[in-house]
Design an enzyme around this catalytic site. Structure first.
Site, PDB file in Angstrom:
ATOM      1  CG  ASN A 130      45.622  27.199  43.606  1.00  0.00           C
ATOM      2  OD1 ASN A 130      45.645  26.095  43.076  1.00  0.00           O
ATOM      3  ND2 ASN A 130      44.515  27.723  44.073  1.00  0.00           N
ATOM      4  CB  SER A 148      47.499  34.133  35.566  1.00  0.00           C
ATOM      5  OG  SER A 148      46.721  35.231  35.972  1.00  0.00           O
ATOM      6  CB  ALA A 149      49.628  39.271  34.113  1.00  0.00           C
ATOM      7  CG  HIS A 150      46.475  38.134  39.071  1.00  0.00           C
ATOM      8  ND1 HIS A 150      45.929  37.891  40.305  1.00  0.00           N
ATOM      9  CD2 HIS A 150      45.910  37.240  38.241  1.00  0.00           C
ATOM     10  CE1 HIS A 150      45.058  36.903  40.214  1.00  0.00           C
ATOM     11  NE2 HIS A 150      45.029  36.489  38.965  1.00  0.00           N
ATOM     12  CD  GLN A 171      49.683  30.230  42.445  1.00  0.00           C
ATOM     13  OE1 GLN A 171      50.640  30.853  42.914  1.00  0.00           O
ATOM     14  NE2 GLN A 171      48.448  30.690  42.530  1.00  0.00           N
ATOM     15  CB  CYS A 201      40.056  31.711  43.133  1.00  0.00           C
ATOM     16  SG  CYS A 201      41.821  31.846  42.961  1.00  0.00           S
ATOM     17  CB  THR A 235      40.600  45.751  20.874  1.00  0.00           C
ATOM     18  OG1 THR A 235      39.828  45.973  19.696  1.00  0.00           O
ATOM     19  CG2 THR A 235      41.767  46.718  20.924  1.00  0.00           C
TER      20      THR A 235
HETATM   21  N1  PMP Z   1      44.898  28.537  38.121  1.00  0.00           N
HETATM   22  C1  PMP Z   1      45.499  28.619  39.317  1.00  0.00           C
HETATM   23  C2  PMP Z   1      46.410  27.521  39.763  1.00  0.00           C
HETATM   24  C3  PMP Z   1      45.275  29.739  40.126  1.00  0.00           C
HETATM   25  O1  PMP Z   1      45.895  29.829  41.308  1.00  0.00           O
HETATM   26  C4  PMP Z   1      44.403  30.756  39.682  1.00  0.00           C
HETATM   27  C5  PMP Z   1      44.099  31.961  40.545  1.00  0.00           C
HETATM   28  N2  PMP Z   1      43.844  31.648  41.872  1.00  0.00           N
HETATM   29  C6  PMP Z   1      43.806  30.628  38.420  1.00  0.00           C
HETATM   30  C7  PMP Z   1      44.078  29.501  37.674  1.00  0.00           C
HETATM   31  C8  PMP Z   1      42.896  31.681  37.874  1.00  0.00           C
HETATM   32  O2  PMP Z   1      43.651  32.780  37.455  1.00  0.00           O
HETATM   33  P1  PMP Z   1      43.021  34.136  36.912  1.00  0.00           P
HETATM   34  O3  PMP Z   1      42.710  34.928  38.126  1.00  0.00           O
HETATM   35  O4  PMP Z   1      44.097  34.772  36.075  1.00  0.00           O
HETATM   36  O5  PMP Z   1      41.819  33.797  36.091  1.00  0.00           O
END
Ligand code: PMP
Length: 369
Positions: A140, A188-190, A168, A312, A226
């Site tokens: 990331n 991960s969706a976002h 990523q 993060c 749910t």
């Molecule tokens: N793994 C990686 C490589 C990430 O870049 C991130 C978010 N920075 C995560 C895990 C965590 O993802 P989430 O926000 O969906 O918990």
């Protein structure tokens, strides 16, 4: 404001927001047998198929979670393997998932070399049948891509399981879980153009996971509670867009232009991971002598959103464990910022960014002199 922080979160497209609004309007609990329930269930199952297709898996292999953090923790804790090996540049959700995890070092380019994984398994004298190895597909912070298929083949030959945090990759690289040969994969969706707060663990085989709690038995008893229907609907819509993405060359060309033009003006700038395969959209660069936080704040004022290390850590800027694991000097690592482009990033955005960044580097260096 120009958004150059796609590895933190990718902005949602109109079709993603629409899918979420439709799901929210419709309501219903997917476990209910009446019409509302059946429609909510149908939305979830359609999204499951789209998420599976995005990574070359089957819908039956997808377990929805609250995001990648939960999926990573599930993978490393609920697969009942006593010995856990993780690469040193993993996201903190992997590094901290298991209390006795052993870190596998990376080389100076940030790459996990398959023989080093083998050596870690052998040195530990584990019964490899009791081990799981977790290596991410792409980092990331630096975008460095790991040789997952090779590592997975070696891990399997040793009788261990292979987990891959592929968060990523979708929307930046094609992903094919079967070709990578991994047993468990996190998305991960976002990070792929969907909403935050929803992700998935994709399992080669559902029997790999033995969760402690089953809750109401949702997700085949593997993840009770749910389902997040609106989030999952958005994830499905984003997965379709991510699977169709084919602009990698264009994005890489823009990313490379930033690096080349900044290096020309600032010859002591350092680009991390530039000698090995990287995500096309990611650049991690240090400007020695100017702290990352200072650069990020000055760029924000100039209208450009980038980040320092990983985003993060709740707004906290710590020296990147990723760069330190690659052997970077602490002094250089704390001056590194991450620029991550998206499909909507234009040449004009890049021109403006290069000018603004070079200006502020010269200005900050002059004022420090
Ligand atoms: N793994 C990686 C490589 C990430 O870049 C991130 C978010 N920075 C995560 C895990 C965590 O993802 P989430 O926000 O969906 O918990």
């Amino acid at each position: 404001m120009v958004y150059l922080d796609h590895n933190a979160s990718v902005p949602m497209s109109a079709s993603v927001i629409e899918a979420m609004v439709e799901a929210a309007r419709q309501g219903g609990n997917p476990s209910s047998v009446h019409d509302y329930g059946r429609r909510a269930r149908a939305r979830i199952e359609a999204a499951r198929k789209d998420v599976a297709t995005m990574v070359g898996a089957a819908a039956s292999q997808v377990v929805f979670t609250s995001g990648a953090t939960e999926a990573n923790v599930m993978a490393l804790r609920a697969c009942s393997r006593d010995r856990v090996f993780v690469s040193a540049t993993e996201h903190v959700s992997v590094l901290d998932a298991h209390p006795t995890a052993v870190a596998i070092p990376v080389d100076a380019d940030g790459v996990v070399q398959p023989p080093v994984v083998q050596a870690a398994l052998t040195a530990d004298r584990v019964d490899a049948g009791d081990a799981i190895v977790s290596v991410m597909l792409a980092n990331n912070e630096t975008g460095v891509i790991q040789p997952i298929a090779e590592i997975a083949a070696m891990v399997h030959a040793a009788g261990a399981l292979m987990h891959c945090d592929a968060v990523q990759a979708p929307g930046r690289l094609p992903v094919d879980m079967a070709a990578l040969g991994v047993d468990l994969m996190t998305v991960s969706a976002h990070k792929a153009g969907g909403p935050a707060g929803v992700g998935a663990l994709i399992l080669r085989d559902a029997s790999l996971l033995r969760p402690d709690t089953k809750g109401g038995g949702q997700e085949k008893g593997l993840r009770g509670g749910t389902e997040n229907i609106t989030g999952i609907a958005g994830f499905g819509a984003a997965a379709k867009l991510a699977a169709a993405f084919n602009g990698a060359d264009e994005i890489a060309r823009r990313r490379d232009r930033i690096e080349a033009e900044v290096l020309q003006e600032v010859p002591d700038a350092v680009v991390f991971g530039s000698d090995v395969p990287r995500l096309p959209n990611t650049s991690c660069m240090a400007i020695p002598g100017i702290g990352a936080e200072t650069q990020v704040m000055a760029l924000d004022l100039a209208g450009y959103a980038v980040s320092a290390g990983s985003a993060c850590s709740s707004g906290k800027v710590k020296t990147s464990h990723v760069l330190l694991a690659m052997g970077a000097d602490d002094d250089v690592a704390r001056c590194a910022i991450r620029i991550s482009l998206g499909p909507e990033t234009s040449d004009a955005d890049i021109d403006g960014f290069i000018t603004a960044w070079i200006d502020l580097i010269h200005r900050l260096r002059r004022s420090a002199a």
